[in-house]
Scaffold this motif. Structure first.
Motif, PDB file in Angstrom:
ATOM      1  N   VAL A 317      47.502  42.250  63.076  1.00 18.00           N
ATOM      2  CA  VAL A 317      46.444  43.016  63.726  1.00 18.00           C
ATOM      3  C   VAL A 317      46.433  42.624  65.194  1.00 18.00           C
ATOM      4  CG1 VAL A 317      43.990  43.557  63.779  1.00 18.00           C
ATOM      5  CG2 VAL A 317      45.114  43.040  61.600  1.00 18.00           C
ATOM      6  N   GLU A 318      46.929  43.545  66.043  1.00 22.46           N
ATOM      7  CA  GLU A 318      47.055  43.303  67.480  1.00 22.46           C
ATOM      8  C   GLU A 318      47.851  42.011  67.713  1.00 22.46           C
ATOM      9  OE1 GLU A 318      43.116  43.418  69.008  1.00 22.46           O
ATOM     10  OE2 GLU A 318      42.926  45.594  68.827  1.00 22.46           O
ATOM     11  N   SER A 319      47.242  41.010  68.350  1.00 19.42           N
ATOM     12  CA  SER A 319      47.973  39.778  68.670  1.00 19.42           C
ATOM     13  C   SER A 319      47.726  38.680  67.633  1.00 19.42           C
ATOM     14  CB  SER A 319      47.568  39.274  70.058  1.00 19.42           C
ATOM     15  OG  SER A 319      46.174  39.000  70.097  1.00 19.42           O
ATOM     16  N   PHE A 320      47.284  39.067  66.448  1.00 16.03           N
ATOM     17  CA  PHE A 320      47.036  38.093  65.389  1.00 16.03           C
ATOM     18  C   PHE A 320      47.734  38.554  64.118  1.00 16.03           C
ATOM     19  CE2 PHE A 320      43.648  37.282  68.322  1.00 16.03           C
ATOM     20  CZ  PHE A 320      43.399  35.923  68.234  1.00 16.03           C
ATOM     21  N   ILE A 321      48.080  37.577  63.291  1.00 11.47           N
ATOM     22  CA  ILE A 321      48.558  37.883  61.954  1.00 11.47           C
ATOM     23  C   ILE A 321      47.566  37.260  60.980  1.00 11.47           C
ATOM     24  CG2 ILE A 321      50.087  35.853  61.872  1.00 11.47           C
ATOM     25  CD1 ILE A 321      51.942  37.650  60.107  1.00 11.47           C
ATOM     26  N   THR A 322      47.117  38.062  60.026  1.00 15.42           N
ATOM     27  CA  THR A 322      46.078  37.620  59.098  1.00 15.42           C
ATOM     28  C   THR A 322      46.648  37.490  57.699  1.00 15.42           C
ATOM     29  OG1 THR A 322      45.355  39.883  58.585  1.00 15.42           O
ATOM     30  CG2 THR A 322      44.335  38.795  60.490  1.00 15.42           C
ATOM     31  N   MET A 323      46.091  36.566  56.965  1.00 10.45           N
ATOM     32  CA  MET A 323      46.437  36.352  55.556  1.00 10.45           C
ATOM     33  C   MET A 323      45.157  36.325  54.740  1.00 10.45           C
ATOM     34  SD  MET A 323      48.823  33.297  56.691  1.00 10.45           S
ATOM     35  CE  MET A 323      47.972  33.442  58.260  1.00 10.45           C
ATOM     36  N   GLU A 324      45.191  37.024  53.643  1.00 12.53           N
ATOM     37  CA  GLU A 324      44.055  37.006  52.730  1.00 12.53           C
ATOM     38  C   GLU A 324      44.581  36.782  51.321  1.00 12.53           C
ATOM     39  OE1 GLU A 324      41.372  40.475  51.263  1.00 12.53           O
ATOM     40  OE2 GLU A 324      40.457  39.698  53.128  1.00 12.53           O
ATOM     41  N   ILE A 325      44.195  35.674  50.728  1.00  6.72           N
ATOM     42  CA  ILE A 325      44.636  35.313  49.376  1.00  6.72           C
ATOM     43  C   ILE A 325      43.400  35.285  48.483  1.00  6.72           C
ATOM     44  CG2 ILE A 325      45.784  33.598  47.942  1.00  6.72           C
ATOM     45  CD1 ILE A 325      46.228  33.455  51.708  1.00  6.72           C
ATOM     46  N   THR A 326      43.381  36.157  47.506  1.00 11.25           N
ATOM     47  CA  THR A 326      42.224  36.296  46.623  1.00 11.25           C
ATOM     48  C   THR A 326      42.687  36.153  45.186  1.00 11.25           C
ATOM     49  OG1 THR A 326      41.279  37.863  48.206  1.00 11.25           O
ATOM     50  CG2 THR A 326      40.238  37.722  46.028  1.00 11.25           C
ATOM     51  N   ASN A 327      41.938  35.401  44.407  1.00 10.84           N
ATOM     52  CA  ASN A 327      42.259  35.292  42.980  1.00 10.84           C
ATOM     53  C   ASN A 327      41.098  35.821  42.146  1.00 10.84           C
ATOM     54  OD1 ASN A 327      41.256  32.329  43.849  1.00 10.84           O
ATOM     55  ND2 ASN A 327      40.605  32.719  41.729  1.00 10.84           N
ATOM     56  N   ASP A 328      41.448  36.290  40.934  1.00  3.16           N
ATOM     57  CA  ASP A 328      40.443  36.802  40.014  1.00  3.16           C
ATOM     58  C   ASP A 328      39.632  35.647  39.450  1.00  3.16           C
ATOM     59  OD1 ASP A 328      41.515  39.317  40.442  1.00  3.16           O
ATOM     60  OD2 ASP A 328      42.999  39.049  38.833  1.00  3.16           O
ATOM     61  N   ALA A 329      38.642  36.020  38.665  1.00  9.26           N
ATOM     62  CA  ALA A 329      37.841  34.999  37.988  1.00  9.26           C
ATOM     63  C   ALA A 329      38.735  34.183  37.068  1.00  9.26           C
ATOM     64  CB  ALA A 329      36.714  35.651  37.195  1.00  9.26           C
ATOM     65  N   THR A 330      38.434  32.911  36.934  1.00  5.69           N
ATOM     66  CA  THR A 330      39.251  31.994  36.151  1.00  5.69           C
ATOM     67  C   THR A 330      39.216  32.352  34.675  1.00  5.69           C
ATOM     68  OG1 THR A 330      38.813  30.233  37.723  1.00  5.69           O
ATOM     69  CG2 THR A 330      39.601  29.575  35.556  1.00  5.69           C
ATOM     70  N   VAL A 331      40.397  32.377  34.086  1.00  3.47           N
ATOM     71  CA  VAL A 331      40.533  32.533  32.637  1.00  3.47           C
ATOM     72  C   VAL A 331      41.156  31.248  32.127  1.00  3.47           C
ATOM     73  CG1 VAL A 331      41.575  33.853  30.765  1.00  3.47           C
ATOM     74  CG2 VAL A 331      40.866  35.016  32.861  1.00  3.47           C
ATOM     75  N   ARG A 332      40.398  30.452  31.423  1.00  3.40           N
ATOM     76  CA  ARG A 332      40.851  29.121  31.048  1.00  3.40           C
ATOM     77  C   ARG A 332      41.777  29.189  29.843  1.00  3.40           C
ATOM     78  NH1 ARG A 332      38.678  25.454  34.087  1.00  3.40           N
ATOM     79  NH2 ARG A 332      36.743  25.868  35.225  1.00  3.40           N
ATOM     80  N   ALA A 333      43.036  29.522  30.115  1.00  2.00           N
ATOM     81  CA  ALA A 333      44.031  29.546  29.053  1.00  2.00           C
ATOM     82  C   ALA A 333      44.472  28.141  28.685  1.00  2.00           C
ATOM     83  CB  ALA A 333      45.232  30.362  29.490  1.00  2.00           C
ATOM     84  N   HIS A 334      44.333  27.205  29.641  1.00  2.00           N
ATOM     85  CA  HIS A 334      44.650  25.810  29.372  1.00  2.00           C
ATOM     86  C   HIS A 334      43.826  24.967  30.339  1.00  2.00           C
ATOM     87  CE1 HIS A 334      47.086  26.216  32.988  1.00  2.00           C
ATOM     88  NE2 HIS A 334      47.689  27.232  32.419  1.00  2.00           N
ATOM     89  N   PRO A 335      43.734  23.661  30.108  1.00  2.00           N
ATOM     90  CA  PRO A 335      42.873  22.835  30.944  1.00  2.00           C
ATOM     91  C   PRO A 335      43.265  22.902  32.426  1.00  2.00           C
ATOM     92  CG  PRO A 335      43.597  21.612  29.002  1.00  2.00           C
ATOM     93  CD  PRO A 335      44.382  22.889  29.033  1.00  2.00           C
ATOM     94  N   THR A 336      42.266  22.835  33.268  1.00  7.91           N
ATOM     95  CA  THR A 336      42.508  22.841  34.708  1.00  7.91           C
ATOM     96  C   THR A 336      43.187  21.540  35.124  1.00  7.91           C
ATOM     97  OG1 THR A 336      40.578  24.218  35.091  1.00  7.91           O
ATOM     98  CG2 THR A 336      41.398  22.968  36.975  1.00  7.91           C
ATOM     99  N   ILE A 337      44.199  21.680  35.972  1.00 12.94           N
ATOM    100  CA  ILE A 337      44.874  20.504  36.501  1.00 12.94           C
ATOM    101  C   ILE A 337      44.090  20.010  37.708  1.00 12.94           C
ATOM    102  CG2 ILE A 337      47.039  19.602  37.430  1.00 12.94           C
ATOM    103  CD1 ILE A 337      47.161  20.566  34.529  1.00 12.94           C
TER     104      ILE A 337
END
Length: 389
Positions: A317-337
């Motif tokens: 965007v013009e003189s900037f580069i943007t990053m947007e990283i979005t994740n869905d709601a957590t689905v606990r298929a296995h224990p969180t590390i």
């Protein structure tokens, strides 16, 4: 041994040898001139000539002491009524040295002392030492003093420039090694997170789904090999002090994000990647930072939101580069590390160090969002701040 290293090693000795050569030459000339006068039969003029000239060997170490000795012996020569052939060269060398090495205030003081001795000192035995001769000698002393002053200022400026360049080089090396340390952290954090997630998946599914467990082991094998290879490259650079800047670390690019997303997909994290605009022409530092920020953000998703999908949007965007990283709601298929909690802090440090912005927080749908903006200007933030509007 390189010529520059040889010069640096023997420069102090070379200066000492040169000063002794100057002192011996001045003493030899004075003694030879005395031998052509009526003073040749007495030892006192020879002794005075040696005391007047030989201290020049210590002119760099003790310039003001040598100057005092030269002036004092010169006045003593005049008072004793000796032929003025003893004087001349030693006084010129001493005046030059004081002007070049002493502070400007002390150099001015010594100039005044010498000029007073030359213009108003005791008359010499030479009948032709008239007022005109005194004035000419005074002008010669002033000229030599000015030459010494300018040479000394030039040498100090050159030394300051060399010191500044050396400091800048050391800062550049330190900054580069800190960058490599950050790269190493990203490599280890990403690799170990993937390995930990896959190991947990394999352990849970070892009996119920051996095929999935086997694929998890394959991902662990491939990830560990890639991480070890990249770590070796980084550590080799840290060991090699003569490495070229282009060799100091692997330089991932934005185009490598497709491969990164595919790797996360094999680890169980579905990544939807979108890159808007042409990014191939961006500076390498920007591209590497974008890659590492996305990698760290996705690693956080894999570590703290198992089972969730992720979306990555990269655009200029013009003189900037943007990053947007979005994740869905957590689905606990296995224990969180559990991690060290430094992932977001590392992203924030990268963004701020590059002069960009950082924002992170939960979304309304229960997921999490990381947004980073980096300037694409090649200049550092400090350089951009110094530029007038």
């Amino acid at each position: 041994m390189a010529v520059s290293s040889w010069l640096e090693r023997y420069r102090p000795w070379a200066g000492l040898v040169f000063d002794w050569a100057v002192a011996v030459a001045a003493a030899t000339i004075s003694v030879a001139l005395i031998g052509d006068t009526e003073l040749a039969g007495t030892p006192q003029p020879y002794a005075l000539a040696l005391v007047h000239t030989l201290p020049l060997a210590w002119r760099r170490r003790h310039p003001q002491i040598v100057m005092a000795v030269v002036v004092a012996t010169g006045l003593l020569t005049a008072v004793a009524g000796y032929d003025p052939v003893i004087l001349g060269l030693a006084l010129i060398v001493a005046v030059y040295t004081v002007a070049a090495l002493a502070s400007i205030r002390r150099a001015l003081i010594w100039l005044g002392v010498v000029e007073a001795a030359v213009l108003f000192g005791p008359p010499l035995a030479d009948a032709f030492y008239s007022s005109t001769t005194r004035i000419i000698n005074g002008l010669v002393v002033a000229g030599v003093w000015l030459v010494g002053l300018n040479v000394g200022q030039w040498q100090r400026a050159a030394l300051a420039h060399q010191q500044g360049a050396a400091d800048q080089a050391r800062r550049a090396v330190t900054a580069e090694r800190l960058r490599i340390a950050r790269e190493l952290h990203d490599v280890v954090a990403h690799g170990m997170s993937v390995i930990a997630v896959q190991a947990g998946t394999g352990r849970l599914l070892l009996k119920s789904d051996p095929g999935t467990a086997a694929r998890a082991l394959q991902v662990i094998e491939a990830t560990s090999r890639d991480a070890l290879a990249e770590m070796r490259r980084l550590l080799d650079v840290l060991r090699d002090e003569n490495a070229l800047p282009s060799e100091l670390a692997p330089a991932p690019r934005i185009s490598d994000l497709d491969r990164l997303a595919a790797g996360f997909g094999e680890s169980g994290l579905a990544v939807a990647l979108r890159i808007d605009g042409t990014t191939d022409t961006l500076p390498p530092t920007v591209q590497a930072s974008v890659y590492r920020i996305v990698q760290e953000a996705l690693t956080n998703v894999l570590r703290h939101a198992p089972g969730a999908g992720a979306r990555v949007l990269v655009r200029q965007v013009e003189s900037f580069i943007t990053m947007e990283i979005t994740n869905d709601a957590t689905v606990r298929a296995h224990p969180t590390i559990r991690g060290a909690g430094m992932g977001l802090e590392g992203i924030r440090e990268r963004a701020l160090a590059f002069g960009g912005t950082f924002d992170a927080g939960p979304t309304d749908s229960g997921g999490f969002r990381v947004a980073v903006s980096l300037p694409v200007d090649r200049r550092s933030p400090s350089q951009r701040e110094r530029e007038p509007a």
